[in-house]
Motif scaffolding. Structure first.
Motif, PDB file in Angstrom:
ATOM      1  N   GLY A 141       0.781  -1.671  -0.020  1.00  0.00           N
ATOM      2  CA  GLY A 141      -0.006   0.018   0.269  1.00  0.00           C
ATOM      3  C   GLY A 141       1.094   1.322   0.401  1.00  0.00           C
ATOM      4  N   ASP A 142       0.324   2.163  -0.515  1.00  0.00           N
ATOM      5  CA  ASP A 142       1.336   3.581  -0.415  1.00  0.00           C
ATOM      6  C   ASP A 142       0.567   4.272   1.286  1.00  0.00           C
ATOM      7  OD1 ASP A 142       1.457   6.441  -0.706  1.00  0.00           O
ATOM      8  OD2 ASP A 142       0.724   6.626  -2.781  1.00  0.00           O
ATOM      9  N   PHE A 143       1.300   4.915   1.929  1.00  0.00           N
ATOM     10  CA  PHE A 143       1.134   5.176   3.289  1.00  0.00           C
ATOM     11  C   PHE A 143       1.399   7.196   2.712  1.00  0.00           C
ATOM     12  CE2 PHE A 143       2.492   1.780   4.190  1.00  0.00           C
ATOM     13  CZ  PHE A 143       1.754   1.192   4.812  1.00  0.00           C
ATOM     14  N   GLY A 144       0.980   7.338   2.094  1.00  0.00           N
ATOM     15  CA  GLY A 144       0.866   8.547   1.330  1.00  0.00           C
ATOM     16  C   GLY A 144       2.648   9.313   1.318  1.00  0.00           C
ATOM     17  N   PRO A 145       1.963  11.032   1.251  1.00  0.00           N
ATOM     18  CA  PRO A 145       3.239  11.622   1.211  1.00  0.00           C
ATOM     19  C   PRO A 145       3.894  11.545   2.983  1.00  0.00           C
ATOM     20  CG  PRO A 145       2.391  13.469   1.044  1.00  0.00           C
ATOM     21  CD  PRO A 145       1.276  11.740   1.559  1.00  0.00           C
ATOM     22  N   VAL A 146       5.747  11.821   1.850  1.00  0.00           N
ATOM     23  CA  VAL A 146       6.726  11.401   3.325  1.00  0.00           C
ATOM     24  C   VAL A 146       7.761  13.140   3.402  1.00  0.00           C
ATOM     25  CG1 VAL A 146       8.806  10.792   4.116  1.00  0.00           C
ATOM     26  CG2 VAL A 146       7.417   9.057   2.383  1.00  0.00           C
ATOM     27  N   PRO A 147       7.088  13.546   4.458  1.00  0.00           N
ATOM     28  CA  PRO A 147       7.173  14.951   4.798  1.00  0.00           C
ATOM     29  C   PRO A 147       8.500  14.814   5.265  1.00  0.00           C
ATOM     30  CG  PRO A 147       6.847  13.909   7.287  1.00  0.00           C
ATOM     31  CD  PRO A 147       6.173  12.568   6.173  1.00  0.00           C
ATOM     32  N   ASN A 148       9.513  15.975   4.268  1.00  0.00           N
ATOM     33  CA  ASN A 148      10.237  16.863   4.896  1.00  0.00           C
ATOM     34  C   ASN A 148      10.794  16.779   5.844  1.00  0.00           C
ATOM     35  OD1 ASN A 148      12.806  18.223   4.382  1.00  0.00           O
ATOM     36  ND2 ASN A 148      11.741  18.982   2.593  1.00  0.00           N
ATOM     37  N   PRO A 149      12.063  16.195   5.954  1.00  0.00           N
ATOM     38  CA  PRO A 149      12.965  16.124   7.462  1.00  0.00           C
ATOM     39  C   PRO A 149      13.294  17.615   7.504  1.00  0.00           C
ATOM     40  CG  PRO A 149      14.144  14.767   5.724  1.00  0.00           C
ATOM     41  CD  PRO A 149      12.594  15.222   5.182  1.00  0.00           C
TER      42      PRO A 149
END
Length: 160
Positions: A141-149
């Motif tokens: 599955g896709d857990f959505g966009p990864v936030p910019n660290p």
């Protein structure tokens, strides 16, 4: 041998404390902070060179031993190695030897400490079969966009 003096003694008679440092290390106690360790540079350098030599020798010994034997040799100090599978034990031995040598050469033992902390955490996972299985399963599955660290929005300032 470590001789102990108070900070006030160092301030009052620095030449005396320097003579003590010629004989061995001097721990200087302070009321408002962690004690200081006063040592001569030549002794510190010799100690550092000895650490590097010992680290290289240990790395060579560990790398030439069969991995299971090397892992067993480390069990007394790190009993949690025993809960890991053979392949992880072999990787631990390699990482331990590399981190030991890097720490000795850098004079920064936090490198070895971090390696041990990380491998102990790995052993904790292997000690819990359900957790090990869950973490070994493929991710679906896709857990959505990864936030910019860095907390920056990559699209900010751009026109659509």
């Amino acid at each position: 041998m470590v001789t102990e003096v108070q900070w006030s003694e160092l301030q009052r008679d620095p030449k005396h404390v320097a003579r003590l440092a010629d004989e061995g290390d001097v721990r200087v106690w302070r009321r408002d902070g962690v004690p200081l360790l006063l040592t001569r540079e030549d002794r510190a350098m010799a100690s550092s060179e000895g650490s590097v030599t010992a680290a290289r020798a240990l790395r060579n010994v560990l790398m030439h031993l069969p991995h299971d034997l090397a892992a067993r040799a480390l069990l007394d100090e790190f009993p949690w190695v025993d809960v890991m599978p053979a392949h992880a034990q072999a990787e631990f031995v390699k990482d331990f030897a590399r981190a030991f040598q890097a720490s000795a050469e850098l004079g920064e033992w936090s490198v070895l400490t971090q390696t041990i902390v990380e491998w102990r955490s790995t052993a904790i996972v292997y000690a819990d079969p359900a957790l090990a299985a869950a973490l070994s399963e493929p991710i679906e599955g896709d857990f959505g966009p990864v936030p910019n660290p860095m907390g920056e929005d990559p699209d900010a300032g751009e026109e659509g």
